[in-house]
Design an enzyme around this catalytic site. Sequence first.
Site, PDB file in Angstrom:
ATOM      1  N   ASP A  38       0.822  -1.214   0.000  1.00 23.74           N
ATOM      2  CA  ASP A  38       0.000   0.000   0.000  1.00 23.74           C
ATOM      3  C   ASP A  38       0.858   1.267   0.000  1.00 23.74           C
ATOM      4  OD1 ASP A  38      -2.431   1.279  -0.011  1.00 23.74           O
ATOM      5  OD2 ASP A  38      -2.531   1.418   2.167  1.00 23.74           O
TER       6      ASP A  38
HETATM    7  C1  FPP Z   1      -1.910  -0.212  -3.661  1.00 19.45           C
HETATM    8  O1  FPP Z   1      -1.363   1.140  -3.629  1.00 19.45           O
HETATM    9  C2  FPP Z   1      -1.293  -0.995  -4.755  1.00 19.45           C
HETATM   10  C3  FPP Z   1      -1.908  -1.387  -5.887  1.00 19.45           C
HETATM   11  C4  FPP Z   1      -3.341  -1.127  -6.173  1.00 19.45           C
HETATM   12  C5  FPP Z   1      -1.182  -2.104  -6.974  1.00 19.45           C
HETATM   13  C6  FPP Z   1       0.236  -2.526  -6.641  1.00 19.45           C
HETATM   14  C7  FPP Z   1       0.815  -3.204  -7.826  1.00 19.45           C
HETATM   15  C8  FPP Z   1       2.140  -3.237  -8.105  1.00 19.45           C
HETATM   16  C9  FPP Z   1       3.168  -2.625  -7.216  1.00 19.45           C
HETATM   17  C10 FPP Z   1       2.603  -3.937  -9.373  1.00 19.45           C
HETATM   18  C11 FPP Z   1       2.563  -5.428  -9.149  1.00 19.45           C
HETATM   19  C12 FPP Z   1       2.767  -6.154 -10.413  1.00 19.45           C
HETATM   20  C13 FPP Z   1       2.988  -7.487 -10.486  1.00 19.45           C
HETATM   21  C14 FPP Z   1       3.136  -8.110 -11.812  1.00 19.45           C
HETATM   22  C15 FPP Z   1       3.124  -8.343  -9.283  1.00 19.45           C
HETATM   23  P1  FPP Z   1      -2.397   2.313  -3.818  1.00 19.45           P
HETATM   24  O2  FPP Z   1      -2.676   2.459  -5.294  1.00 19.45           O
HETATM   25  O3  FPP Z   1      -3.612   2.005  -2.958  1.00 19.45           O
HETATM   26  O4  FPP Z   1      -1.663   3.614  -3.288  1.00 19.45           O
HETATM   27  P2  FPP Z   1      -2.237   4.622  -2.161  1.00 19.45           P
HETATM   28  O5  FPP Z   1      -2.505   3.792  -0.937  1.00 19.45           O
HETATM   29  O6  FPP Z   1      -1.125   5.603  -1.935  1.00 19.45           O
HETATM   30  O7  FPP Z   1      -3.473   5.256  -2.718  1.00 19.45           O
HETATM   31 MG    MG Z   2      -4.077   2.274  -0.887  1.00 19.84          MG
END
Ligand code: FPP
Ligand code: MG
Length: 263
Positions: A38
């Site tokens: 996250d």
């Molecule tokens: C949450 O952070 C993360 C995600 C929704 C996606 C994470 C995916 C990757 C790091 C790529 C993985 C790829 C593979 C092939 C394994 P967030 O978007 O909720 O960020 P925030 O909490 O700051 O809003």
């Molecule tokens: Mg998030």
Amino acid sequence: MGGGIRQLLEQVHRLSRRCLFRVLSMGPLPTHLAFIMDGNRRYAKKRGLEDGSGHKAGFSALMSMLQYCYELGIKYVTVYAFSIDNFRRKPEEVQSLMDLMLEKIKSLLDKESIVHEYGIRVYFIGNLGLLNDQVRAAAEEVMKATAKNSRVVLLVCVAYNSTDEIVQAVKRSCVEKADRDVERIQLVDIEENMQMSVAPEPDILIRSSGETRLSNFLLWQTGNSQLFSPDALWPEIGLRHLVWAILNFQRSHSYLEKKKKQL
Ligand code: FPP
Ligand code: MG
């Protein structure tokens, strides 16, 4: 920095990690680590980067973390890469995450990828039918290409949430029950039909960015897992957070083992 110096530094880091891991290995080590990655968008915002850069940086952080885990001898790593609820984000963001996912899943098949370096078996866990055809096909290709690997295992949860996994397992158990003409579904039937049943329960669940919610991730499997939530945003996560999580695990290990035996 010149290529030679970079290589030298990388070797020094590898060597220091090897020493550190040797010391850590004198205590009990977890078999299975799970991560909720996250804080990627907050990382991009904090650094004034364009949308999507946070998730790219998050993928690099994941590759480093996998390298540390496998160097340390941890057999199973599970990551929450995309939840079913994430489909409700803005369509442009979902599209950009799917594009990134497709590019990175394909890159796992490259000769120089971490998958080949450590002999990783990759599973994609989730309702893969919700993915677009390209991402689903790439995920299936990686699973097929790594099916004979057995040294270490990576479970990537995409289009996943725990309640959906449980519902699907119950449905499969009902179909099996009808086929075998038995009267009642047992707990073991559901457990065997859980997609995550290819791995033992996680010993430690790490959620970055200081959040302590489980967000519908591995609810069935984390009843005995230790939770750890460092303040670092996911792309900032590093070796020190892993070491700290393992030390905490080692500190309470004998107590938890005793407790398990009493049950
Ligand atoms: C949450 O952070 C993360 C995600 C929704 C996606 C994470 C995916 C990757 C790091 C790529 C993985 C790829 C593979 C092939 C394994 P967030 O978007 O909720 O960020 P925030 O909490 O700051 O809003
Ligand atoms: Mg998030």
